[in-house]
Enzyme design. Structure first.
Site, short mmCIF file in Angstrom:
data_model
loop_
_atom_site.label_atom_id
_atom_site.label_comp_id
_atom_site.label_asym_id
_atom_site.label_seq_id
_atom_site.Cartn_x
_atom_site.Cartn_y
_atom_site.Cartn_z
N GLN A 14 -8.53 -6.42 69.17
CA GLN A 14 -7.24 -5.76 69.10
C GLN A 14 -6.72 -5.89 67.69
O GLN A 14 -6.51 -7.00 67.19
CB GLN A 14 -6.29 -6.42 70.11
CG GLN A 14 -4.94 -5.78 70.13
CD GLN A 14 -4.10 -6.30 71.29
OE1 GLN A 14 -4.61 -6.95 72.20
NE2 GLN A 14 -2.81 -6.02 71.24
N GLU A 17 -3.83 -1.33 64.52
CA GLU A 17 -3.90 0.11 64.72
C GLU A 17 -4.47 0.47 66.09
O GLU A 17 -4.03 1.42 66.72
CB GLU A 17 -4.79 0.69 63.61
CG GLU A 17 -5.10 2.14 63.74
CD GLU A 17 -4.20 2.98 62.86
OE1 GLU A 17 -4.45 4.17 62.77
OE2 GLU A 17 -3.27 2.43 62.26
N LYS A 35 -12.41 3.28 71.31
CA LYS A 35 -11.37 2.89 70.37
C LYS A 35 -10.11 3.65 70.73
O LYS A 35 -10.09 4.87 70.71
CB LYS A 35 -11.81 3.21 68.94
CG LYS A 35 -10.82 2.74 67.90
CD LYS A 35 -11.42 2.80 66.51
CE LYS A 35 -10.42 2.29 65.49
NZ LYS A 35 -10.97 2.25 64.14
N ASP A 145 -12.05 0.71 53.86
CA ASP A 145 -11.79 -0.66 54.31
C ASP A 145 -13.11 -1.42 54.41
O ASP A 145 -13.46 -1.96 55.44
CB ASP A 145 -11.08 -0.62 55.68
CG ASP A 145 -10.61 -2.00 56.12
OD1 ASP A 145 -10.47 -2.89 55.26
OD2 ASP A 145 -10.39 -2.19 57.33
#
Lengths: 250, 206
Positions: A14, A17, A35, A145
């Site tokens: 978790q 986002e 997701k 990322d």
């Protein structure tokens, strides 16, 4: 928007986002990852829906782009952009982050010779990571990322291969798979690519203090494998001096 | 034997009944009945040469049932069976999707899917399967990836799913004179399957 169905899976992660569930797709023996970007009650409903939809779509597109152009990442199985859900392929295997942590913990238990053998394997893994990021950048895709948690080690499927979960298992039979393109974009700019590498460097050095040498191998591999590497690496020098943000506003 | 299947995440009363046939002789008849909107012939009749794996048609069926049950989406074609054929398409053109992914009068193999709500009183599994096995005149073969790959027409798949970028990075590196490790045949199929499933999933987003 009310859910059409209850998500029958186990919550595995978790984040801020999204929630990530492990479940199955079509057949009970096809594992998948769901997701979900839940609605954020503190945002205006219309804005919330637009943001959720936009992020969901952009992630699905990037995943599909990479998958079909030949950069390893999960296959997209199903997208429900209104509810912010993506069903994708489940990647079995540890993240590079977990793997390195295990390795560093284990390293003190082994003798010197054994460590040397593992070092050779680790070098191969770093080589592989550099190559993978090189491919990603050669198709003008920015991950956004790049951290060691977003790099997975997937054992190659061949008869008799065991699932990789310890540092002893052979790295030679594993592929590096990129996950989580939530912050990604398509861009050919050297700046964006350099920032991608910079983010990885920061992540690497902060979580694995002994990893400077390892990151150098990644950069070296990137240099040899990525077609546009020379400009990007020159730009990386600049980014290192000033940080990730180019404009100093905000 | 035809396969009966209920799919995770969808209400379990919705079931797919699937059978794959080769050496089909009555494709023209089936096609004409579809055009005549004969309710007796309301099936998803899929052209197997555009399939690369058994997940592909089931994924389309999943999408069709999902859209049927989702009040915000709904069907864009007359029924859940035509929607299954439409769901195989990476584009929004319905007529094209029938022509490319559905059977044609000259098809020699057919994948037939019947989707039914098993909670209805009129439902009977045995009669559904019997009808499914007899509606197509041909030789029934196992519905699995091995049989499907024998029927695949790769050039058609690549054209219809717009896969000219498939494996682009390797081609790029090859052009620059690098030696690229050859992929195993299985891996090449997997990559193709991934690209096709992705193209179908992203239809709504194009």
């Amino acid at each position: 928007m009310p859910p059409l169905r209850l998500i029958d899976g186990t919550l595995v992660k978790q984040g801020a986002e999204a929630h990530v569930y492990k479940s199955t797709f079509l057949y009970p023996n096809v594992p998948c990852l769901i997701k979900v970007r839940p609605t954020k009650p503190y945002r205006h409903a219309t804005l919330d829906m637009r943001l959720t939809k936009h992020r969901c779509i952009s992630e699905a597109r990037l995943l599909n782009r990479c998958r079909s152009m030949g950069v390893l990442c999960p296959t997209v199985y199903f997208v429900d952009e209104k509810r912010g859900e993506i069903i994708m392929e489940w990647i079995e295997g540890p993240s590079v982050r977990d793997f390195l942590h295990n390795y560093i913990d284990d390293a003190s238990d082994h003798g010197k010779d054994e460590n040397k053998a593992i070092d050779v394997q680790l070098d191969a893994l770093m080589e592989n990571i550099g190559q993978t990021i090189g491919k990603l950048h050669d198709i003008d895709t920015i991950h956004g990322d790049l951290t060691t948690s977003n790099l997975m080690l997937k054992p190659r499927e061949s008869p008799g291969t065991q699932v990789l979960d310890t540092a002893d298992t052979s790295l030679a039979n594993s592929d590096v798979v990129l996950i989580d393109f939530g912050l990604g974009q398509v861009s050919s700019s050297d700046e964006d690519k350099a920032v991608d590498l910079y983010v990885l460097e920061r992540a690497f050095l902060s979580t694995h203090p002994r990893a400077t040498r390892l990151f150098d191998i990644i950069i070296d591999s990137y240099k040899r494998n990525c077609l546009g590497s020379s400009v990007v690496l020159r730009r990386l020098q600049e980014v290192r001096l000033r940080g990730r943000k180019k404009s100093m506003v905000g | 034997m035809p396969t009966t299947l209920s799919v995770p995440h969808l209400p379990s009363n919705y079931r797919l009944h699937i059978a794959l046939f080769t050496s089909v002789t009555n494709a023209a008849h089936l096609h004409s009945q579809l055009l005549a909107k004969n309710a007796e012939y309301e099936y998803a009749f899929i052209e197997p040469s555009i399939l690369v794996s058994h997940l592909q048609p089931i994924s389309a069926g999943f999408r069709a049932i999902h859209d049927l049950l989702d009040p915000d989406v709904g069907l864009r074609t007359p029924n859940v069976h035509s929607e299954t054929v439409f769901s195989l398409s990476p584009t929004h053109n319905i007529t094209d999707s029938y022509r490319r992914f559905g059977i044609s009068p000259s098809s020699t193999s057919v994948l037939a899917i019947k989707i039914l709500d098993t909670s209805l009183a009129s439902y009977s599994e045995s009669s559904t399967l019997e009808r499914l096995a007899s509606i197509v005149e041909g030789t029934e073969v196992n519905f699995d990836t091995k049989e499907i790959r024998k029927l695949t027409d790769l050039s058609k798949v690549k054209k219809y799913y717009k896969l000219k970028d498939l494996g682009y990075v390797d081609q790029l590196y090859k052009k620059k004179g690098r030696t690229i490790e050859e992929k195993s045949e299985e891996q090449a199929w997997r990559d193709l399957e991934g690209a096709v499933l992705g193209a179908m999933a992203l239809r709504s987003l194009v």
